[in-house]
Motif scaffolding. Sequence first.
Motif, PDB file in Angstrom:
ATOM      1  N   VAL A 100       0.851  -1.189   0.000  1.00  0.00           N
ATOM      2  CA  VAL A 100       0.000   0.000   0.000  1.00  0.00           C
ATOM      3  C   VAL A 100       0.887   1.239   0.000  1.00  0.00           C
ATOM      4  O   VAL A 100       1.693   1.452   0.914  1.00  0.00           O
ATOM      5  CB  VAL A 100      -0.930   0.009   1.232  1.00  0.00           C
ATOM      6  CG1 VAL A 100      -1.846   1.232   1.191  1.00  0.00           C
ATOM      7  CG2 VAL A 100      -1.750  -1.278   1.287  1.00  0.00           C
ATOM      8  N   ILE A 101       0.726   2.051  -1.041  1.00  0.00           N
ATOM      9  CA  ILE A 101       1.556   3.262  -1.185  1.00  0.00           C
ATOM     10  C   ILE A 101       0.721   4.473  -0.770  1.00  0.00           C
ATOM     11  O   ILE A 101      -0.410   4.656  -1.232  1.00  0.00           O
ATOM     12  CB  ILE A 101       2.049   3.405  -2.632  1.00  0.00           C
ATOM     13  CG1 ILE A 101       2.892   2.163  -3.011  1.00  0.00           C
ATOM     14  CG2 ILE A 101       2.873   4.678  -2.801  1.00  0.00           C
ATOM     15  CD1 ILE A 101       3.161   2.026  -4.489  1.00  0.00           C
ATOM     16  N   LEU A 105      -0.682  -6.383   4.976  1.00  0.00           N
ATOM     17  CA  LEU A 105      -0.468  -5.069   4.381  1.00  0.00           C
ATOM     18  C   LEU A 105       0.917  -4.526   4.701  1.00  0.00           C
ATOM     19  O   LEU A 105       1.339  -4.504   5.862  1.00  0.00           O
ATOM     20  CB  LEU A 105      -1.539  -4.090   4.891  1.00  0.00           C
ATOM     21  CG  LEU A 105      -3.005  -4.522   4.711  1.00  0.00           C
ATOM     22  CD1 LEU A 105      -3.944  -3.453   5.255  1.00  0.00           C
ATOM     23  CD2 LEU A 105      -3.308  -4.815   3.240  1.00  0.00           C
ATOM     24  N   ASP A 106       1.614  -4.091   3.654  1.00  0.00           N
ATOM     25  CA  ASP A 106       2.896  -3.402   3.809  1.00  0.00           C
ATOM     26  C   ASP A 106       2.682  -1.944   3.399  1.00  0.00           C
ATOM     27  O   ASP A 106       2.373  -1.660   2.235  1.00  0.00           O
ATOM     28  CB  ASP A 106       3.962  -4.038   2.916  1.00  0.00           C
ATOM     29  CG  ASP A 106       4.225  -5.493   3.269  1.00  0.00           C
ATOM     30  OD1 ASP A 106       4.243  -5.808   4.468  1.00  0.00           O
ATOM     31  OD2 ASP A 106       4.380  -6.312   2.340  1.00  0.00           O
ATOM     32  N   VAL A 108      -2.993  -0.258  10.785  1.00  0.00           N
ATOM     33  CA  VAL A 108      -2.663  -1.228   9.739  1.00  0.00           C
ATOM     34  C   VAL A 108      -2.916  -2.660  10.223  1.00  0.00           C
ATOM     35  O   VAL A 108      -3.335  -3.536   9.463  1.00  0.00           O
ATOM     36  CB  VAL A 108      -1.209  -1.051   9.246  1.00  0.00           C
ATOM     37  CG1 VAL A 108      -0.195  -1.424  10.323  1.00  0.00           C
ATOM     38  CG2 VAL A 108      -0.976  -1.897   8.002  1.00  0.00           C
ATOM     39  N   ARG A 109      -2.709  -2.903  11.498  1.00  0.00           N
ATOM     40  CA  ARG A 109      -2.936  -4.246  12.059  1.00  0.00           C
ATOM     41  C   ARG A 109      -4.417  -4.626  11.980  1.00  0.00           C
ATOM     42  O   ARG A 109      -4.772  -5.723  11.534  1.00  0.00           O
ATOM     43  CB  ARG A 109      -2.446  -4.262  13.504  1.00  0.00           C
ATOM     44  CG  ARG A 109      -2.298  -5.630  14.105  1.00  0.00           C
ATOM     45  CD  ARG A 109      -1.439  -5.597  15.361  1.00  0.00           C
ATOM     46  NE  ARG A 109      -1.899  -4.654  16.353  1.00  0.00           N
ATOM     47  CZ  ARG A 109      -1.200  -3.582  16.761  1.00  0.00           C
ATOM     48  NH1 ARG A 109      -0.026  -3.327  16.240  1.00  0.00           N
ATOM     49  NH2 ARG A 109      -1.693  -2.780  17.681  1.00  0.00           N
ATOM     50  N   LEU A 110      -5.282  -3.709  12.376  1.00  0.00           N
ATOM     51  CA  LEU A 110      -6.723  -3.972  12.329  1.00  0.00           C
ATOM     52  C   LEU A 110      -7.232  -4.062  10.891  1.00  0.00           C
ATOM     53  O   LEU A 110      -8.085  -4.895  10.569  1.00  0.00           O
ATOM     54  CB  LEU A 110      -7.489  -2.886  13.090  1.00  0.00           C
ATOM     55  CG  LEU A 110      -7.350  -2.910  14.616  1.00  0.00           C
ATOM     56  CD1 LEU A 110      -8.009  -1.681  15.234  1.00  0.00           C
ATOM     57  CD2 LEU A 110      -7.982  -4.175  15.197  1.00  0.00           C
ATOM     58  N   ALA A 111      -6.693  -3.184  10.021  1.00  0.00           N
ATOM     59  CA  ALA A 111      -7.100  -3.210   8.610  1.00  0.00           C
ATOM     60  C   ALA A 111      -6.682  -4.523   7.949  1.00  0.00           C
ATOM     61  O   ALA A 111      -7.411  -5.087   7.126  1.00  0.00           O
ATOM     62  CB  ALA A 111      -6.485  -2.023   7.867  1.00  0.00           C
ATOM     63  N   ALA A 127      -1.724   6.045   8.340  1.00  0.00           N
ATOM     64  CA  ALA A 127      -2.051   4.716   7.807  1.00  0.00           C
ATOM     65  C   ALA A 127      -1.568   3.611   8.741  1.00  0.00           C
ATOM     66  O   ALA A 127      -2.270   2.614   8.951  1.00  0.00           O
ATOM     67  CB  ALA A 127      -1.433   4.540   6.427  1.00  0.00           C
ATOM     68  N   ILE A 128      -0.381   3.797   9.300  1.00  0.00           N
ATOM     69  CA  ILE A 128       0.165   2.782  10.210  1.00  0.00           C
ATOM     70  C   ILE A 128      -0.560   2.826  11.549  1.00  0.00           C
ATOM     71  O   ILE A 128      -0.906   1.781  12.116  1.00  0.00           O
ATOM     72  CB  ILE A 128       1.679   2.981  10.390  1.00  0.00           C
ATOM     73  CG1 ILE A 128       2.394   2.716   9.062  1.00  0.00           C
ATOM     74  CG2 ILE A 128       2.235   2.079  11.491  1.00  0.00           C
ATOM     75  CD1 ILE A 128       3.864   3.090   9.061  1.00  0.00           C
TER      76      ILE A 128
END
Length: 310
Positions: free
Chosen positions: A273-274, A302-303, A291-294, A283-284
Motif C-alpha cells: 500500500v503506497i 499489508l505493507d 494497519v494491524r486492524l485493517a 495509515a500505520i
Amino acid sequence: MNGELLRLVDAIHRDKNIDRDILLEGIEQALASAARKVYGSEEITVTIDRETGDISALDGDTPIDPVSLGRIAAQTAKQVMIQKIREAERDVIFEEYQDRKGQLVTGTVQRFEGGSLIVNLGKTEGILPRGEQIPGEVYQPGDRIRVLVLDVRKVGPRVKIILSRTHPDLIRRLFELEVPEVSEKIIEIKDLSREAGQRTKIAVSSIDSKVDCVGACVGVRGSRIKNIVDELNGEKIDIVRWNESPEVLIMAALKPAEISSIDLDPENMRARVIVPEDQLSLAIGKKGQNVRLASKLSSWELDIVSEAEA
C-alpha cells in the motif's frame, strides 16, 4: 408419608421446574440402596405408585414390611430431594446458558476472586476472567455490567459460566441490539477486527440498495454508534462499507488515511500500500494499530510504504 411425598414432589416440580419422574426415580433408587444396606440383599427393588404415592418393595419376589420400609423412606427421601433439586437446578441452568452461548446477558458485579469478577446473573453466577476484561475498565460490587456468554461447563455439582467483554462477538451483539437493520438481517456484518478497549473496525453491507449500511449503523447524529461506544467506555469504532474488491476494501479499512495506490500479490495474500508521505503515520496508526486492524479486517497482509520509498 405417601400423600405428603407426592405433594412435595409436585411442589418441587412446579417451583423448580424439575421433572416429576426424575424426582420419583431418584427417590426409588435411593430407597432401594438404603434398603439393601439394611437387609443385606442386592435383590431389593422399590417402586412408588405415581398416582397414590404408595411405596412397595420386593426382596426378590418377597414383599418387604411397609412399616420398616417407611422408616427408611422418611430418612432417605429428604436427602434425595435435596440432591436431585441441586442436580436438576444445575441441569436447568446449564441448558439455559448453553442456549445463550454467544449472546449478551446483563448482570451485577458481585465480588472479586483473584483477578476475576464474579457476576450475579440472577439464577446463578458467571465468571469474567481477567483475560476477558477490557483493559482499563474498573468495576465495583453492585455495578451493572453487560457481557457475552463465552462458554458453559458442568463442573461437578456446579455450572461454570465464562463471560467476556473482549470477544469480537460482543460488538456484533451490541450492533444487533442498537441497529434494527442488523438484527433484521437487512445489514450484514461481514467481518470485524478488534483490539478490546482501544479500537474496532467493522465491515458492513446491505441487501437493500435503499438502506445506507454505514449511515444506519451510525444513526441520526451518531446516536446508535454513540450508545455502543458508551457501552464500551470509549472504545473507537470505525465502520467501513464492505466491498468484494480487495483494493476498495483495503482503502476503506485503512481510513482515515488516504491511499495513493495498492499492488496486490494474491498468491501470498499480501498487498503493498503506497501512501503520501504525510499519510504514512496515519495509515500505520499508533503502535501499528490501524494497519494491524485493517489487515485482519481485509484478510490481506499489508505493507505500508510512502511514495518516496516506493
